[in-house]
Structures are given as structure tokens and as C-alpha cells.
Design a protein around this motif. Structure first.
Motif, PDB file in Angstrom:
ATOM      1  N   UNK A  97       0.825  -1.207   0.000  1.00  0.00           N
ATOM      2  CA  UNK A  97       0.000   0.000   0.000  1.00  0.00           C
ATOM      3  C   UNK A  97       0.859   1.257   0.000  1.00  0.00           C
ATOM      4  N   UNK A  98       1.936   1.247   0.773  1.00  0.00           N
ATOM      5  CA  UNK A  98       2.850   2.388   0.795  1.00  0.00           C
ATOM      6  C   UNK A  98       3.512   2.561  -0.574  1.00  0.00           C
ATOM      7  N   UNK A  99       3.894   1.473  -1.207  1.00  0.00           N
ATOM      8  CA  UNK A  99       4.495   1.568  -2.548  1.00  0.00           C
ATOM      9  C   UNK A  99       3.505   2.177  -3.544  1.00  0.00           C
ATOM     10  N   UNK A 100       2.245   1.746  -3.474  1.00  0.00           N
ATOM     11  CA  UNK A 100       1.226   2.299  -4.374  1.00  0.00           C
ATOM     12  C   UNK A 100       1.032   3.796  -4.125  1.00  0.00           C
ATOM     13  N   UNK A 148       0.069   6.442   6.007  1.00  0.00           N
ATOM     14  CA  UNK A 148      -0.080   6.140   7.431  1.00  0.00           C
ATOM     15  C   UNK A 148      -1.402   6.646   7.999  1.00  0.00           C
ATOM     16  N   UNK A 149      -1.891   7.759   7.481  1.00  0.00           N
ATOM     17  CA  UNK A 149      -3.136   8.338   7.984  1.00  0.00           C
ATOM     18  C   UNK A 149      -4.383   7.720   7.360  1.00  0.00           C
ATOM     19  N   UNK A 165      -7.167   2.366   5.725  1.00  0.00           N
ATOM     20  CA  UNK A 165      -6.698   1.026   5.338  1.00  0.00           C
ATOM     21  C   UNK A 165      -5.361   0.696   6.004  1.00  0.00           C
ATOM     22  N   UNK A 166      -4.429   1.647   5.992  1.00  0.00           N
ATOM     23  CA  UNK A 166      -3.120   1.423   6.621  1.00  0.00           C
ATOM     24  C   UNK A 166      -3.277   1.217   8.118  1.00  0.00           C
ATOM     25  N   UNK A 167      -4.141   1.998   8.742  1.00  0.00           N
ATOM     26  CA  UNK A 167      -4.349   1.861  10.181  1.00  0.00           C
ATOM     27  C   UNK A 167      -4.993   0.521  10.526  1.00  0.00           C
ATOM     28  N   UNK A 168      -5.914   0.070   9.686  1.00  0.00           N
ATOM     29  CA  UNK A 168      -6.547  -1.235   9.912  1.00  0.00           C
ATOM     30  C   UNK A 168      -5.530  -2.366   9.774  1.00  0.00           C
TER      31      UNK A 168
END
Length: 166
Positions: A91-94, A127-128, A131-134
Motif C-alpha cells: 500500500x505504501x508503494x502504491x 499512514x493516515x 486502510x493502513x491503520x486497519x
């Protein structure tokens, strides 16, 4: 677990007393006695060829649950935590790719940023996101479960009577 042969041994002599094929997929013992006690209660159990760091496990007398799957549940939880971590990284890469594309299209928010600034911006945006938090929450939950199962297995191993055979 059902595909392995589980050895049931005497804690005093280490002599093989019997075998089973481990718990059902739901964790229930298929050989439980009518009084609800598992047949390996008061004995040592281990998969044939199990890692000596984790096996054998002593099953306390009167036990009503199969103790074999705690090690495996700990490992399964760790694998799931690693899958969550990998999905978080993807997700971070996207998000990083998306921010770079916006900068290449001369988006006023990003066009004057260096590559490092673009990566930091993407990291903060990702990070915010919910989806990332989940994913972080799920990863932590599985790591906590893994620690719980491992501590249960270690407690069970530590509670083995002093006369047990390694």
C-alpha cells in the motif's frame, strides 16, 4: 495437525504409550473420553520428529483441551501478521507511486518536492489512511495472539514434572 502422528509418552520413563493424529480443525480432541478428559492427560506429547526446543509438551492430569496446537497457532498468527505487514508495504508503494505520478504531471502540491520529500509525503498520506491503520491494527492483534499462544506453550512446557525424560 491431523496429518501428523503424535506420540504420547510416559513422563517418568519416556516410553511410547500410544499415538494420535492431533486435534480436529476446530481444536477438539477426537479421542476425548466420556468424562471430557483427553487421553494424553498426565503424559508428554510431541509430533514425531518435533523440534526439541518446543517439544515435548506435558499435558496436565485432568486436562480437557488438546494442547498440541498452541505452537502451531502461534506460528499461524505470526504468518498472518507478516502478511498484514507485506500488504501495508505494498500500500505504501502504491501511494508513493501515486504521489510521484502527480508530481510528474506538475501537480502544484508536489511539483517542487525532491524525491525524498515525495516519499515522506506518501508515507504520511498512507499512514493516515484508514486502510493502513486497519492493517497495522490487525498485524498487532496477530502478534499479540502469537505471544499469547507461545506463552501458553512455554508455560505448559515449564510445568512438566521434574522426572520427565527429554
Amino acid at each position: 495437525m491431523r496429518s501428523q502422528t503424535i506420540e504420547i509418552r510416559s513422563p517418568a520413563t519416556g516410553r511410547l504409550l500410544g499415538t494420535c493424529h492431533g486435534p480436529e480443525p476446530d481444536g477438539a480432541c477426537p479421542l476425548v473420553r466420556p468424562d471430557g478428559v483427553v487421553p494424553c492427560a498426565g503424559r508428554l506429547v510431541s509430533p514425531r520428529g518435533g523440534d526439541p526446543r518446543y517439544w515435548p509438551v506435558w499435558v496436565s492430569p485432568g486436562c480437557r483441551q488438546c494442547r498440541l496446537n498452541w505452537n502451531e497457532q502461534a506460528a499461524a498468527c505470526l504468518r498472518e501478521a507478516e502478511r498484514c505487514r507485506a500488504r501495508w508495504r505494498r500500500g505504501l508503494e502504491r501511494e508513493t507511486d501515486r504521489v510521484r505520478i502527480q508530481a510528474a504531471r506538475r501537480d502544484p502540491r508536489y511539483r517542487r518536492m525532491t524525491d525524498r520529500e515525495l516519499r515522506v509525503t506518501a508515507l504520511w498520506r498512507w499512514r493516515l489512511s484508514s486502510r493502513a491503520q486497519a492493517l497495522r491494527h490487525t498485524e498487532q492483534k496477530h502478534r499479540d495472539w502469537s505471544r499469547l499462544y507461545l506463552s501458553l506453550a512455554e508455560q505448559q512446557r515449564a510445568s512438566t514434572p521434574a522426572g520427565r525424560v527429554q
